[in-house]
Design an enzyme around this catalytic site. Structure first.
Site, mmCIF file in Angstrom:
data_model
loop_
_atom_site.group_PDB
_atom_site.id
_atom_site.type_symbol
_atom_site.label_atom_id
_atom_site.label_comp_id
_atom_site.label_asym_id
_atom_site.label_seq_id
_atom_site.Cartn_x
_atom_site.Cartn_y
_atom_site.Cartn_z
ATOM 1 N N ARG A 1 -9.792 2.406 -2.943
ATOM 2 C CA ARG A 1 -9.322 1.388 -2.097
ATOM 3 C C ARG A 1 -9.740 1.949 -0.750
ATOM 4 N NH1 ARG A 1 -5.075 1.843 -5.824
ATOM 5 N NH2 ARG A 1 -4.387 -0.233 -6.385
ATOM 6 N N ASN B 1 -2.614 -6.942 -10.756
ATOM 7 C CA ASN B 1 -1.553 -7.278 -9.862
ATOM 8 C C ASN B 1 -1.543 -8.728 -9.234
ATOM 9 O OD1 ASN B 1 -1.285 -4.697 -10.335
ATOM 10 N ND2 ASN B 1 -1.072 -3.985 -8.421
ATOM 11 N N ASP B 2 -2.632 -8.689 -8.757
ATOM 12 C CA ASP B 2 -2.998 -10.413 -8.356
ATOM 13 C C ASP B 2 -3.047 -11.442 -9.387
ATOM 14 O OD1 ASP B 2 -2.759 -10.094 -5.377
ATOM 15 O OD2 ASP B 2 -4.726 -9.715 -4.848
ATOM 16 N N CYS C 1 -7.876 -2.344 -13.623
ATOM 17 C CA CYS C 1 -7.487 -1.504 -12.510
ATOM 18 C C CYS C 1 -6.136 -1.911 -12.246
ATOM 19 C CB CYS C 1 -8.403 -1.326 -11.383
ATOM 20 S SG CYS C 1 -8.761 -2.736 -10.524
ATOM 21 N N ARG D 1 -14.224 -0.419 -3.604
ATOM 22 C CA ARG D 1 -14.079 -1.876 -3.439
ATOM 23 C C ARG D 1 -13.998 -1.910 -1.857
ATOM 24 N NH1 ARG D 1 -8.131 -3.942 -5.033
ATOM 25 N NH2 ARG D 1 -7.807 -2.800 -3.213
ATOM 26 N N GLU E 1 -9.348 -11.473 -10.533
ATOM 27 C CA GLU E 1 -7.867 -11.397 -10.060
ATOM 28 C C GLU E 1 -7.305 -12.823 -9.700
ATOM 29 O OE1 GLU E 1 -7.210 -8.551 -6.972
ATOM 30 O OE2 GLU E 1 -9.080 -9.086 -6.037
ATOM 31 N N HIS F 1 0.724 -1.120 -0.072
ATOM 32 C CA HIS F 1 -0.028 -0.060 -0.023
ATOM 33 C C HIS F 1 0.871 1.348 0.058
ATOM 34 C CE1 HIS F 1 -4.203 -1.055 0.016
ATOM 35 N NE2 HIS F 1 -3.640 -2.438 0.339
ATOM 36 N N ARG G 1 5.986 -11.499 -5.980
ATOM 37 C CA ARG G 1 6.887 -10.192 -6.456
ATOM 38 C C ARG G 1 7.776 -9.334 -5.408
ATOM 39 N NH1 ARG G 1 3.298 -5.341 -8.908
ATOM 40 N NH2 ARG G 1 1.612 -5.494 -7.271
#
Lengths: 106, 580
Positions: free
Chosen positions: B298, B456-457, B504, B334, B433, B191, B467
């Site tokens: 978020r 990302n996921d 996104c 979300r 995801e 984050h 990662r």
């Protein structure tokens, strides 16, 4: 130097060794004298007026230490300190060490 | 000069003076004193010792009063340590003879003692090291006057170097003063990284231990594009970076001219650009740059800022601010997307050996239903006042989605009974995801109003790569052909059923993928404010017909490397001035 030097061998009696509280009491006591006072063994001798230095000795129960004082009141200093090192530090409460400081010091 | 490689998480380059925070978040100041300051600094040291002593005395008295004098004994040892004549002497020597600052001297001397204690054979005595750290903290606190939170109150420009920064610390940074930051730990998905990008602060993380090597005031370069930190750069390096900064400035002036020009391809297809935000403060910049709404809000910061669970009032206040800043423009909220390991107010899971495969995100929400319901109620309440949509993260099977919708339906019923207004027809969507969701997407289509692909996921779960683990991080790439196929499946299924779908993840904000994604059929890009101008620039420079050819060709390539090389080539043809 013609100052009086007094040396004595002492054995740590306290079950938990010279931890914070005993070290504090020893340093406090030492600070009352004018004499230069050292505590330690052959390899490592430290200023007996410094709690931090005393703690570096890591002296546990049964450790033999040499107490040396140099100065006018050397005799009294060694006498008082030897008694203290070999005592059980009765003022010491067993719980003290476990207390966490309540105030967040960070 | 020292060059440290790390992970680039927020682009841009900055040169500045280091503000170093130690592991406790306490500022480590300059190492050396100015000339002629010795006496004043010694006086400052004595004052700090006296103040710290008074503070400990006060604690001792308070504890002794409450629990009896025995309990105050450890404080009395601390007083003795603070006033240790040897300590004072050693500090004075460092300050007088080596011209060290009192802060630096305190840390140096006391840490040496701590080390000696830690090496002692008796465990009981070795534990005294913690007393030493306590005293160090106390003295530093009095010497410095301030502690954490300092980053939020900076009054001049600096580059922040720290072991780690929490998302809320990062969020409180004022981009006017924090030129850039670098941390020892952290990864690209953290984050902190996301917030840095949102605020447009260049950042490099995951550098490994280095903070103790730097002292306050030293010159540092942070290269958030290459993921490099340079300590005490030489003249040549400085000159090179100064010219890079000049170039970037002129490029961003050019990009800013795009302003709110529409994102339309050369063959007349309008592309939706949406913003990704963590904080309401990011909304104005998104809108200024032409975002037509927020594609990803978020909500995690609400859970990360304290030790207690946020209540409905706090949720509502935050969401209302967002909805108000957007007017009638849509915002996708979300629901909580965190692992239990990140939430101190919840019991720590027992078997959490693989947090990314464990109790996180929607799974966590469905386990702690009260917490989930609180958030849903707040979102629903705001839905009465703004164009609010709701999105569930990490959905991996149909039952999970139905359970989440059931909790939502319950929350609606409760509000109804209580007579509280909300939008009964609120749009409900899900993140795509997890590979299982992609594969089964035709089943999900009937159950949601919209999708958002979280690359990302998706990349992490498809390629089985963490990662933030530097040994395998190189395997992590959105360009992997397997990932491209999953994105294509998702876009195709959504299109066949006429369901809105956006993307996104960080992939949508990286210009290298813009043509590919357009060619695969993506028409809604949800990106950070910082990424909007470049993405828009690419969109305005290409035709869908051409992008479709690019996508077809890319899908035939066999490795991520080939894909990247090819896409880079294509991009440099349409937008030669974009640096990748």
């Amino acid at each position: 130097m013609d100052a009086l030097t007094v040396t004595r061998t002492v054995t740590v009696q306290h079950a938990q060794g010279l931890h914070a509280r005993p070290a504090e009491l020893i340093a406090k006591q030492a600070l009352k004298f004018l004499a230069e006072i050292e505590l330690g063994h052959e390899r490592h001798r430290v200023d007996c007026k410094s709690i931090l230095n005393i703690l570096t000795l890591g002296a546990t129960q049964g450790t033999v230490l040499v107490l040396t004082a140099r100065g006018e009141d050397a005799e009294q200093a060694v006498e008082a300190l030897a008694r203290l090192v070999e005592s059980d530090f009765p003022e010491q409460a067993p719980l003290t060490e476990k207390i966490q400081q309540p105030e967040n010091a960070r | 000069m020292q060059r440290l490689p790390g992970i680039a998480v927020s682009p841009g380059v900055a040169i500045g003076e280091a503000l170093v925070l130690d592991h406790e978040g306490i500022r480590i100041p300059r190492r050396f004193l100015a000339r002629g300051a010795t006496e004043a600094e010694l006086a400052r040291l004595d004052r700090a010792i006296a103040d710290a002593t008074a503070e400990v005395e006060h604690n001792r008295e308070r504890i002794a009063e409450q629990l009896g004098s025995d309990y105050g004994a450890i404080f009395s040892a601390h007083v003795q340590m603070l006033n240790d004549p040897r300590l004072r002497q050693e500090l004075e020597e460092l300050i007088r003879e080596r011209h060290y600052s009192p802060e630096y001297s305190v840390s140096r001397v006391l840490r040496r003692y701590a080390k000696v204690f830690q090496a002692l054979e008796s465990d009981h005595l070795a534990e005294r090291a913690s007393d030493i750290f306590d005293i160090e903290r106390r003295l530093l606190k009095h010497l410095l006057g301030e502690r954490r939170g300092e980053i939020a109150h900076l009054d001049r420009q600096a580059i922040v170097l720290s072991r780690e920064l929490t998302p809320s610390e990062t969020a409180n940074m004022n981009p006017e003063f924090v030129q850039a930051f670098a941390t020892e730990i952290g990864g690209p998905g953290s984050h902190t990284a996301i917030v840095a990008e949102g605020l447009g602060i260049p950042a490099v993380v995951g550098l490994g231990p280095f903070v103790s090597e730097v002292s306050g005031g030293e010159t540092v370069i942070i290269d958030g594009d290459a993921g490099v930190v340079i300590i005490q750069p030489d003249e040549e390096t400085l000159a090179r970076y100064r010219s890079i900064i000049e170039d970037q400035k002129s490029a961003s002036v050019e990009l800013a001219k795009l302003g709110d020009l529409p994102a339309v391809t050369t063959d007349g297809v309008t592309i939706q650009i949406l913003g990704n935000i963590e904080f309401p403060s990011e909304i104005p910049l998104c809108l200024e740059r032409g975002a037509v709404g927020i594609g990803l809000y978020r909500t995690e910061f609400l859970y990360l800022k304290g030790d207690t669970e946020p209540n409905e009032v706090e949720h509502y206040a935050a969401y209302k601010e967002v909805a108000e800043a957007l007017g009638d423009k849509p915002v996708v909220m979300r629901t909580v997307d965190l692992g239990a390991d990140k939430l101190s107010m919840l019991p720590q899971p027992e078997d959490e050996r693989n947090p990314f495969l464990g109790l996180r995100s929607i799974r966590l929400a469905l386990k702690y239903l009260d917490m989930f319901r609180t958030q849903l109620r707040a979102i629903l309440r705001v839905s009465a006042e703004g164009n609010v949509r709701i999105m569930f993260p990490l959905i991996s099977n149909l039952i999970e989605l139905r359970r989440a919708k059931m909790v939502l339906a319950d929350a609606m019923e409760d509000l109804q009974e209580e007579g509280i207004a909300f939008n009964r027809n609120i749009q409900v969507g899900m993140m795509v995801e997890v590979p299982s969701a992609v594969i089964m997407l035709d089943q999900f289509v009937q159950e949601v109003d919209f999708f958002s692909i979280g690359t990302n996921d998706l990349v992490q779960y498809t390629l089985a790569v963490d990662r933030s683990n530097k040994d395998v991080a190189a395997l992590y790439t959105s360009a992997d052909p397997a990932v491209l196929r999953l994105i294509k499946i998702s876009l195709d299924v959504a299109k066949a059923h006429d369901k809105p779908i956006s993307l996104c993840g960080q992939m949508s904000g990286a210009p290298i993928y813009t043509m590919l994604l357009l060619g695969l059929g993506l028409r809604a890009f949800s990106v950070t404010a910082a990424a909007i101008p470049e993405i828009k620039q690419v969109i305005r420079a290409v035709s869908i017909a051409h992008c479709e050819q690019v996508a077809q060709r890319a899908l035939k390539l066999e490795s991520a490397r080939d894909v990247k090389t090819y896409l880079r080539e294509e991009l440099s043809r349409v937008a030669p001035d974009i640096v990748i």
